[in-house]
Design a protein around this motif. Structure first.
Motif, PDB file in Angstrom:
ATOM      1  N   ASP A   1      33.004  50.181  37.084  1.00 20.84           N
ATOM      2  CA  ASP A   1      30.897  50.030  37.703  1.00 20.84           C
ATOM      3  C   ASP A   1      30.199  49.842  36.541  1.00 20.84           C
ATOM      4  OD1 ASP A   1      31.812  49.889  40.393  1.00 20.84           O
ATOM      5  OD2 ASP A   1      32.077  52.165  40.131  1.00 20.84           O
TER       6      ASP A   1
ATOM      7  N   LYS B   1      24.112  61.082  43.554  1.00 24.09           N
ATOM      8  CA  LYS B   1      24.658  61.331  45.028  1.00 24.09           C
ATOM      9  C   LYS B   1      24.434  61.948  45.788  1.00 24.09           C
ATOM     10  CE  LYS B   1      27.908  58.055  45.530  1.00 24.09           C
ATOM     11  NZ  LYS B   1      29.030  57.059  45.065  1.00 24.09           N
TER      12      LYS B   1
ATOM     13  N   ARG C   1      41.610  38.775  48.443  1.00 23.17           N
ATOM     14  CA  ARG C   1      42.759  38.086  49.406  1.00 23.17           C
ATOM     15  C   ARG C   1      42.787  37.668  49.593  1.00 23.17           C
ATOM     16  NH1 ARG C   1      44.202  44.263  50.018  1.00 23.17           N
ATOM     17  NH2 ARG C   1      41.487  44.354  50.595  1.00 23.17           N
TER      18      ARG C   1
ATOM     19  N   THR D   1      31.642  56.450  54.541  1.00 19.07           N
ATOM     20  CA  THR D   1      30.634  55.598  53.500  1.00 19.07           C
ATOM     21  C   THR D   1      30.691  54.968  55.033  1.00 19.07           C
ATOM     22  OG1 THR D   1      32.514  56.779  51.558  1.00 19.07           O
ATOM     23  CG2 THR D   1      30.525  54.427  51.696  1.00 19.07           C
TER      24      THR D   1
ATOM     25  N   GLY E   1      31.058  58.964  52.155  1.00 25.95           N
ATOM     26  CA  GLY E   1      32.347  59.524  52.094  1.00 25.95           C
ATOM     27  C   GLY E   1      32.263  60.887  51.398  1.00 25.95           C
TER      28      GLY E   1
HETATM   29  P1  NAD Z   1      38.549  48.579  47.882  1.00 25.65           P
HETATM   30  O1  NAD Z   1      38.917  48.856  46.899  1.00 25.65           O
HETATM   31  O2  NAD Z   1      38.879  48.906  48.997  1.00 25.65           O
HETATM   32  O3  NAD Z   1      37.859  47.049  48.068  1.00 25.65           O
HETATM   33  C1  NAD Z   1      37.047  47.116  47.078  1.00 25.65           C
HETATM   34  C2  NAD Z   1      37.092  44.997  47.611  1.00 25.65           C
HETATM   35  O4  NAD Z   1      36.536  43.956  47.344  1.00 25.65           O
HETATM   36  C3  NAD Z   1      39.870  44.449  47.848  1.00 25.65           C
HETATM   37  O5  NAD Z   1      39.612  43.958  49.020  1.00 25.65           O
HETATM   38  C4  NAD Z   1      39.009  43.867  46.666  1.00 25.65           C
HETATM   39  O6  NAD Z   1      40.216  42.949  46.206  1.00 25.65           O
HETATM   40  C5  NAD Z   1      37.606  43.037  46.820  1.00 25.65           C
HETATM   41  N1  NAD Z   1      37.211  42.188  45.586  1.00 25.65           N
HETATM   42  C6  NAD Z   1      37.242  42.369  44.110  1.00 25.65           C
HETATM   43  N2  NAD Z   1      36.376  41.387  43.840  1.00 25.65           N
HETATM   44  C7  NAD Z   1      35.563  41.026  44.489  1.00 25.65           C
HETATM   45  C8  NAD Z   1      34.929  40.054  43.785  1.00 25.65           C
HETATM   46  N3  NAD Z   1      34.693  39.052  43.011  1.00 25.65           N
HETATM   47  N4  NAD Z   1      34.014  39.397  45.433  1.00 25.65           N
HETATM   48  C9  NAD Z   1      34.697  39.930  46.990  1.00 25.65           C
HETATM   49  N5  NAD Z   1      36.066  41.029  46.784  1.00 25.65           N
HETATM   50  C10 NAD Z   1      36.260  41.376  45.566  1.00 25.65           C
HETATM   51  O7  NAD Z   1      37.603  49.914  47.324  1.00 25.65           O
HETATM   52  P2  NAD Z   1      36.489  50.612  48.661  1.00 25.65           P
HETATM   53  O8  NAD Z   1      37.100  52.026  48.774  1.00 25.65           O
HETATM   54  O9  NAD Z   1      36.636  49.862  49.805  1.00 25.65           O
HETATM   55  O10 NAD Z   1      35.446  50.724  47.554  1.00 25.65           O
HETATM   56  C11 NAD Z   1      33.943  49.509  47.261  1.00 25.65           C
HETATM   57  C12 NAD Z   1      32.931  49.538  46.704  1.00 25.65           C
HETATM   58  O11 NAD Z   1      32.515  51.272  47.366  1.00 25.65           O
HETATM   59  C13 NAD Z   1      33.036  49.912  45.610  1.00 25.65           C
HETATM   60  O12 NAD Z   1      32.474  49.621  44.809  1.00 25.65           O
HETATM   61  C14 NAD Z   1      34.018  52.309  45.505  1.00 25.65           C
HETATM   62  O13 NAD Z   1      33.167  52.344  44.117  1.00 25.65           O
HETATM   63  C15 NAD Z   1      32.296  52.085  46.466  1.00 25.65           C
HETATM   64  N6  NAD Z   1      32.410  53.894  47.169  1.00 25.65           N
HETATM   65  C16 NAD Z   1      33.386  53.170  47.992  1.00 25.65           C
HETATM   66  C17 NAD Z   1      33.637  54.726  48.523  1.00 25.65           C
HETATM   67  C18 NAD Z   1      34.668  55.036  49.982  1.00 25.65           C
HETATM   68  O14 NAD Z   1      34.408  55.908  50.227  1.00 25.65           O
HETATM   69  N7  NAD Z   1      35.663  54.396  49.233  1.00 25.65           N
HETATM   70  C19 NAD Z   1      32.374  55.642  48.319  1.00 25.65           C
HETATM   71  C20 NAD Z   1      30.725  55.018  47.734  1.00 25.65           C
HETATM   72  C21 NAD Z   1      31.255  53.494  47.044  1.00 25.65           C
END
Ligand code: NAD
Length: 355
Positions: free
Chosen positions: A3, A68, A205, A151, A290
Motif C-alpha cells: 500500500d 481508521k 486469478r 469489512t 474488519g
Molecule cells: P485479498 O488478498 O484476499 O484479495 C485481494 C485480491 O485482489 C486477490 O484476489 C488478488 O488476486 C486480487 N488482485 C491483485 N492484484 C490485482 C489487480 N491488479 N487487479 C485486480 N485484482 C487484483 O485481500 P482482502 O482481504 O480481500 O483485502 C482487499 C483490500 O482491502 C486490501 O487492500 C486490504 O488491505 C484492504 N482491507 C482489507 C480488510 C479485511 O478485512 N480483509 C480490512 C480493511 C482493508
C-alpha cells in the motif's frame, strides 16, 4: 499488494525491529499512536524489495490504523506489524510463535490480528504466546474469525450512502466495477448482487473471476482496463495506490468506494477526483468493519454491538461528507481533519484490558 501513502506522515511513538534467525522472523512492529488506547492493527506477511520498503509500508499502514480506529470511534490507537516473507519454504508455526513472543513483550501496547498474507491459523499460533491478538476462530456466539465479511458489509453500507448523495439513487440497477475478488471483494459482490446492482469485475486469478461472474452474472474485464469501465461506482478491493493522476483521468465512475487501504497514490489525487466531480469515499472511513470486529473480539463486545457499529459506517461517511461540504474540502481532507481532531482530543493512553 504494497500500500502506498494517503495520510501525511507523522512520526510513530515507537518502532520495534523483529529478528529471530532460527524462526526466520524479520520485520517490524510500529506503534504509531496509543493515545486512544492500545495500538491495534493487523500483521502483514509480504515480500519486499528491501528493508526500507518494508519499513515504509509499516510506517504508513500504522499511521493509517490510527486514523481508521479514531474515525470508527474505537478506544484504540494505531499500529501495524509487517514481516518479510522468507525466501523458500516457511515454517509458519515457528515464525508466528516468534512473532507472538514479540507481541507479548509489548505487554498490551500492541494488539495484532490477520492482514494480507496471514490468516486465522497464524493468529491461533500467536495466541499460544500472548493474549493480545484477535481474529481467532469464533467461539460461543462471540465476535471473531476472519474480519473480512464485516469489512465488506461496511463498504456496502458506505456505498449505499455515497450513491444516494452523489447519484440520488439506490444501488439497484447501478453498474459497479469491483477490482479484486479476494476475501472482501468477493463478499462485496454477493451483497451488491443481492441489492440488484450490475457487476463488472477484474481479478488476476481467472478461475475465481469466472466463478464470481457465473454466480452473480458479472461481466469480466482486464486488470488494467477496469479503470475505464462504464460504471457508476468503482470499488477498489485489491491494491493500494491504484488511483494516481493517470488513473483518475481515466475513471468514468461518479463514485469511488472500496476496501483497499491507501487507495490514493497521493493526497493530490484525491483533489483531482474532487475536481472531476467524482465522490471519493475515504478508504479508512469505509473499510473499518474488519477492525471493528477485531476490537469487539478483543474487548469482549457482543455480536450485536459489533453489528451496530459496522452498520453505522454509512452514517460515519455521511458525517465526513457533510463536513467536507460545509468546509469546502475534498472528502479525504475532511476525513483527515476530523481524525486528527479526535486523536488530539483523546485522553492520553486509557487503560484497557483484553476480555
Ligand atoms: P485479498 O488478498 O484476499 O484479495 C485481494 C485480491 O485482489 C486477490 O484476489 C488478488 O488476486 C486480487 N488482485 C491483485 N492484484 C490485482 C489487480 N491488479 N487487479 C485486480 N485484482 C487484483 O485481500 P482482502 O482481504 O480481500 O483485502 C482487499 C483490500 O482491502 C486490501 O487492500 C486490504 O488491505 C484492504 N482491507 C482489507 C480488510 C479485511 O478485512 N480483509 C480490512 C480493511 C482493508
Amino acid at each position: 499488494m504494497v500500500d502506498t501513502p494517503q495520510v501525511s506522515a507523522t512520526p510513530p511513538e515507537s518502532v520495534h525491529v523483529l529478528r529471530d534467525d532460527d524462526a526466520g522472523l524479520r520485520g517490524v512492529i510500529v506503534l504509531h499512536s496509543t493515545r486512544r488506547g492500545p495500538a491495534a492493527g493487523g500483521c502483514r506477511l509480504w515480500r519486499y524489495a528491501d528493508h526500507a520498503a518494508l519499513m515504509g509500508d509499516a510506517m504508513r499502514l500504522a499511521e493509517g490504523m490510527t486514523y481508521k480506529n479514531a474515525m470508527a470511534d474505537l478506544p484504540l490507537g494505531g499500529g501495524k506489524a509487517v514481516l518479510a516473507l522468507p525466501q523458500g519454504s516457511v515454517d509458519r508455526r515457528r515464525l508466528f510463535a516468534a512473532f507472538g513472543r514479540a507481541v507479548a513483550r509489548l505487554e498490551g501496547d500492541y494488539v495484532t490480528a490477520e492482514d494480507a498474507g496471514t490468516g486465522v491459523a497464524d493468529m491461533e499460533v500467536v495466541r499460544g504466546e500472548t493474549r493480545h491478538v484477535a481474529g481467532l476462530p469464533v467461539q460461543g456466539g462471540r465476535p471473531g474469525g476472519d474480519p473480512s465479511p464485516c469489512t465488506a458489509r461496511g463498504v456496502f453500507l458506505a456505498m449505499e450512502e455515497a450513491a444516494r448523495r452523489q447519484l440520488g439513487s439506490e444501488l439497484k440497477s447501478l453498474r459497479v466495477a469491483v477490482q479484486g475478488l479476494g476475501h472482501v471483494g468477493s463478499a462485496l459482490c454477493g451483497m451488491l448482487h443481492e441489492a440488484g446492482a450490475r457487476l463488472i469485475v477484474a481479478e488476476p486469478r481467472p478461475g475465481v473471476a469466472a466463478e464470481i461472474a457465473c454466480r452473480y452474472d458479472a461481466e469480466i474485464m482486464g486488470r488494467d482496463s477496469i479503470l475505464d469501465a462504464r460504471c457508476a461506482i468503482f470499488a477498489p478491493c485489491a491494491l493500494g495506490g491504484v488511483l494516481d493522476q493517470e488513473a483518475v483521468s481515466r475513471l468514468r465512475a461518479r463514485v469511488v468506494c472500496g476496501a483497499a487501504n491507501n487507495v490514493l497514490a497521493t493526497p493530490e489525487d484525491g483533489d483531482r477526483l474532487a475536481d472531476r466531480g467524482i465522490l471519493y469515499a475515504p478508504d479508512y472511513v469505509v473499510n473499518a468493519g474488519g477492525i471493528i470486529s477485531v476490537a469487539g473480539e478483543y474487548l469482549g463486545w457482543s455480536v450485536d454491538e459489533v453489528a451496530r457499529r459496522v452498520h453505522a459506517t454509512g452514517l460515519r461517511l455521511g458525517a465526513v461528507l457533510g463536513h467536507a461540504a460545509r468546509e469546502g474540502l475534498a472528502p479525504h481532507r475532511a476525513a483527515d481533519a476530523l481524525a486528527r481532531a479526535r486523536i488530539t482530543a483523546a485522553p492520553a493512553s486509557p487503560v484497557l484490558e483484553a476480555a
